[in-house]
Write an enzyme that holds these catalytic residues in place. Structure first.
Site, short mmCIF file in Angstrom:
data_model
loop_
_atom_site.label_atom_id
_atom_site.label_comp_id
_atom_site.label_asym_id
_atom_site.label_seq_id
_atom_site.Cartn_x
_atom_site.Cartn_y
_atom_site.Cartn_z
N LYS A 172 -16.37 -6.54 4.42
CA LYS A 172 -15.40 -7.26 5.25
C LYS A 172 -15.91 -7.16 6.67
CE LYS A 172 -11.52 -6.54 2.16
NZ LYS A 172 -10.27 -5.82 1.89
N HIS B 193 0.84 -1.20 0.00
CA HIS B 193 0.00 0.00 0.00
C HIS B 193 0.88 1.25 0.00
CE1 HIS B 193 -3.11 -2.56 2.36
NE2 HIS B 193 -3.61 -2.36 1.17
N SER C 272 -3.02 -7.42 2.84
CA SER C 272 -3.29 -7.33 4.28
C SER C 272 -3.64 -8.71 4.83
CB SER C 272 -4.46 -6.38 4.54
OG SER C 272 -4.12 -5.09 4.15
N ARG D 199 -2.21 -5.83 -8.62
CA ARG D 199 -1.22 -6.90 -8.40
C ARG D 199 -1.32 -7.99 -9.44
NH1 ARG D 199 -3.09 -7.22 -2.30
NH2 ARG D 199 -4.94 -6.63 -3.46
P1 ADP Z 1 -5.83 -5.71 0.56
O1 ADP Z 1 -6.19 -6.07 -0.88
O2 ADP Z 1 -4.40 -5.91 0.90
O3 ADP Z 1 -6.80 -6.20 1.59
P2 ADP Z 1 -7.05 -3.15 0.46
O4 ADP Z 1 -8.42 -3.64 0.24
O5 ADP Z 1 -6.82 -2.25 1.62
O6 ADP Z 1 -5.95 -4.20 0.63
O7 ADP Z 1 -6.49 -2.53 -0.88
C1 ADP Z 1 -6.48 -1.20 -1.19
C2 ADP Z 1 -5.78 -0.96 -2.51
O8 ADP Z 1 -4.40 -1.26 -2.37
C3 ADP Z 1 -6.26 -1.80 -3.67
O9 ADP Z 1 -6.26 -0.98 -4.82
C4 ADP Z 1 -5.23 -2.87 -3.81
O10 ADP Z 1 -5.13 -3.33 -5.14
C5 ADP Z 1 -4.00 -2.10 -3.41
N1 ADP Z 1 -2.96 -2.98 -2.91
C6 ADP Z 1 -3.05 -3.83 -1.87
N2 ADP Z 1 -1.88 -4.48 -1.70
C7 ADP Z 1 -1.05 -4.04 -2.68
C8 ADP Z 1 0.29 -4.35 -3.05
N3 ADP Z 1 0.98 -5.27 -2.39
N4 ADP Z 1 0.83 -3.70 -4.09
C9 ADP Z 1 0.10 -2.78 -4.77
N5 ADP Z 1 -1.17 -2.44 -4.49
C10 ADP Z 1 -1.74 -3.07 -3.46
#
Ligand code: ADP
Length: 169
Positions: free
Chosen positions: A46, A22, A134, A96
């Site tokens: 969630k 993130h 996460s 990703r």
């Molecule tokens: P997660 O998918 O880890 O539960 P979130 O729902 O908080 O996380 O994701 C928020 C944004 O961050 C989304 O656009 C997701 O694609 C992006 N994101 C999450 N992890 C990564 C990563 N490792 N690299 C790039 N973008 C990421």
């Protein structure tokens, strides 16, 4: 758009907890845009997050404190509604894998239906974080694995502490 207007990016997510993946997207957005708003979503789908909204916001704030043009907010409404507060703002998301693409493509269509002016931009995940989410962090923390290289150093003890309580549940 007026050239004197600030270019604003909104980086949304549930950040349960924030990872280096993130942070990589936030940091890169902060270089491209005048201002970045990290929006911690109270995600209705969630149902049982590991961290409360206050804890998630606190951790994100600590992780972005060094970036002058990044601030943190929360939203309990749909992202497309929330974005109306910032005229001309662009949603920035990390991509990703193919599975992210399918989901994001669908989300983008829904957002456009609600708020046709709203644009979404995608930054490809940095190679070293393509595997990172996460949920991977929560899983590893629950088993007491080493979290360095996955989340900001300054947050490791807080995440480990929460995982300990989580194990006792
Ligand atoms: P997660 O998918 O880890 O539960 P979130 O729902 O908080 O996380 O994701 C928020 C944004 O961050 C989304 O656009 C997701 O694609 C992006 N994101 C999450 N992890 C990564 C990563 N490792 N690299 C790039 N973008 C990421």
């Amino acid at each position: 758009m007026n050239t004197t207007e600030k270019r604003i990016a909104i980086c949304p997510g549930s950040f349960d907890p924030i990872t280096l993946g993130h942070l990589n997207i936030i940091r890169r957005s902060a270089k491209i845009f005048d201002e970045v708003i990290v929006c911690v979503m109270l995600n209705a789908t969630k149902t049982s997050p590991m961290f409360t909204i206050e804890e998630r916001v606190g951790m994100v704030r600590r992780a972005v404190v060094r970036y002058q043009n990044v601030r943190v907010e929360t939203a309990s409404v749909l992202l497309a509604e929330y974005a109306r507060r910032y005229q001309g703002a662009v949603i920035v998301k990390g991509l990703r894998a193919a599975s992210d693409f399918d989901y994001e493509f669908q989300m983008n269509l829904i957002n456009k239906k609600i708020n046709p002016e709203l644009e979404t931009m995608f930054l490809t995940a940095s190679e070293k974080y393509t595997f990172l989410s996460s949920s991977v962090v929560r899983e590893m923390a629950t088993y007491g694995a080493d979290l360095s290289g996955l989340v900001p150093e300054e947050l490791i003890s807080e995440i480990e502490e929460k995982a300990k309580q989580w194990r006792k549940r």
